[in-house]
Structure formats: C-alpha cells, structure tokens
Scaffold this motif. Structure first.
Motif, short mmCIF file in Angstrom:
data_model
loop_
_atom_site.label_atom_id
_atom_site.label_comp_id
_atom_site.label_asym_id
_atom_site.label_seq_id
_atom_site.Cartn_x
_atom_site.Cartn_y
_atom_site.Cartn_z
N ALA A 1 0.83 -1.21 0.00
CA ALA A 1 0.00 0.00 0.00
C ALA A 1 0.86 1.26 0.00
O ALA A 1 0.58 2.22 -0.72
CB ALA A 1 -0.94 0.00 1.21
N GLY A 2 1.94 1.26 0.77
CA GLY A 2 2.82 2.42 0.81
C GLY A 2 3.54 2.63 -0.50
O GLY A 2 3.61 3.76 -1.02
N SER A 3 4.07 1.57 -1.08
CA SER A 3 4.80 1.72 -2.34
C SER A 3 3.86 2.09 -3.48
O SER A 3 4.22 2.87 -4.37
CB SER A 3 5.59 0.45 -2.67
OG SER A 3 4.72 -0.64 -2.84
N MET A 4 2.64 1.54 -3.47
CA MET A 4 1.68 1.91 -4.52
C MET A 4 1.25 3.36 -4.39
O MET A 4 1.08 4.06 -5.39
CB MET A 4 0.48 0.97 -4.49
CG MET A 4 0.87 -0.44 -4.93
SD MET A 4 -0.46 -1.62 -4.80
CE MET A 4 -1.47 -1.13 -6.18
N PHE A 5 1.11 3.84 -3.16
CA PHE A 5 0.76 5.25 -2.96
C PHE A 5 1.87 6.17 -3.46
O PHE A 5 1.61 7.17 -4.12
CB PHE A 5 0.46 5.53 -1.48
CG PHE A 5 0.17 6.97 -1.21
CD1 PHE A 5 -1.05 7.52 -1.60
CD2 PHE A 5 1.10 7.78 -0.60
CE1 PHE A 5 -1.31 8.86 -1.38
CE2 PHE A 5 0.84 9.11 -0.37
CZ PHE A 5 -0.38 9.66 -0.76
N ILE A 6 3.11 5.80 -3.18
CA ILE A 6 4.24 6.61 -3.66
C ILE A 6 4.26 6.62 -5.19
O ILE A 6 4.47 7.66 -5.81
CB ILE A 6 5.56 6.08 -3.08
CG1 ILE A 6 5.61 6.34 -1.58
CG2 ILE A 6 6.76 6.72 -3.77
CD1 ILE A 6 6.71 5.60 -0.86
N GLY A 7 4.03 5.46 -5.80
CA GLY A 7 3.97 5.40 -7.26
C GLY A 7 2.85 6.27 -7.82
O GLY A 7 3.02 6.95 -8.83
N LEU A 8 1.70 6.26 -7.16
CA LEU A 8 0.58 7.10 -7.59
C LEU A 8 0.94 8.58 -7.50
O LEU A 8 0.70 9.35 -8.45
CB LEU A 8 -0.65 6.81 -6.73
CG LEU A 8 -1.84 7.74 -6.95
CD1 LEU A 8 -2.48 7.46 -8.30
CD2 LEU A 8 -2.84 7.61 -5.83
N VAL A 9 1.54 8.98 -6.40
CA VAL A 9 1.92 10.39 -6.23
C VAL A 9 2.94 10.81 -7.29
O VAL A 9 2.81 11.87 -7.90
CB VAL A 9 2.48 10.64 -4.80
CG1 VAL A 9 3.12 12.00 -4.68
CG2 VAL A 9 1.37 10.48 -3.77
#
Length: 148
Positions: A21-29
């Motif tokens: 979830a954290g890495s996907m959020f960073i990728g989204l940002v």
C-alpha cells in the motif's frame, strides 16, 4: 524528505517496513506529479522531463519484458528477475549498496529532468544519450546474471 526519513529506520535491523500500500501510494503520487507538471513553459523540449522522472520504472519494465520474451516466458507473470534483484546479486547480496546505486541512477535521471526544463538542447541530448548508453550497458551486464 519523508522517504529519506523512512530509509533511516528501514536499514537493517529494520524498525519499520513499507508494504504494498505504501509503495503503490508513492507510485501514484509520482505518476500524478509527472502528469500535472507543465514542463514546456521555459523550454520547448521540457516535455522530456516526465520520462526522465520515471526513467527507472520504465527501464525495469522494458528490461524484464525483453528478457522474459527472449526466454519464452510471459512478461505479465511475476518472477524475481528485476533490475534491482539482479544488481543486488551482482553486488554480493548487499542491499545497502544496491539501494545506493539505484538512488544515484535515479538522481541522475532527475537531474536530466531538471536540465530538460532549464537548459539548452545540446546539454539535454548529451545527458539523455549518456543515460541511455549507461542503461544499455548495465542491462547487458545484468542480463548475464543467472536468476531463479
């Protein structure tokens, strides 16, 4: 800054871990920031800043897809043969050294993005050529490392 602070506590022995979830959020940002930027205000080739900012993920996808297709495997199935894992194996399983090298490569790509917006065409093309040659040489060397 937050990610650098996170890395401090993620060194072995890690006190905190980043999940999917954290890495996907960073990728989204990062993706949103790349798409929202108006890079062509000061330089007509400023649009090249966006690919520079996501250079490593694009490189990894292309690299792994080509290797898997050459081996007769589907590029859509997961396997432990990404650039970072190959580099870590090449460096003798030293994760810190791998993170440092990948960080330096991405910093070079980000410098290319800054140059794409604020510098001359000749310097920009020089940095782009250097980055592409470096990626090709590293891809060739890393593709020769046997992976499971």
């Amino acid at each position: 800054g937050g990610l650098l602070g996170f890395l401090r506590f993620n060194k072995p022995p890690a006190l905190i871990y980043m999940g999917d979830a954290g890495s996907m959020f960073i990728g989204l940002v990062i993706g949103v920031l790349v798409m929202m930027g108006d890079y062509s205000q000061t330089q007509e080739l400023g649009f090249l800043a966006a690919p520079f900012l996501v250079f490593f993920p694009i490189w990894d996808i292309v690299f792994v897809s080509i290797l898997r297709l050459r081996q007769g495997k589907s590029p859509l199935r997961g396997s432990p043969d990404h650039l970072a894992l190959r580099l870590r194996k090449h460096l003798g399983q030293r994760t810190g050294a791998t993170v440092l090298r990948l960080g330096l490569l991405q910093a070079l790509a980000v410098a290319g993005a800054v140059l794409a917006v604020f510098t001359s065409l000749n310097l920009l093309l020089g940095v782009l050529a250097f980055l592409l040659v470096l990626a090709l040489v590293l891809s060739w060397r890393l593709s020769r490392i046997p992976m499971p």
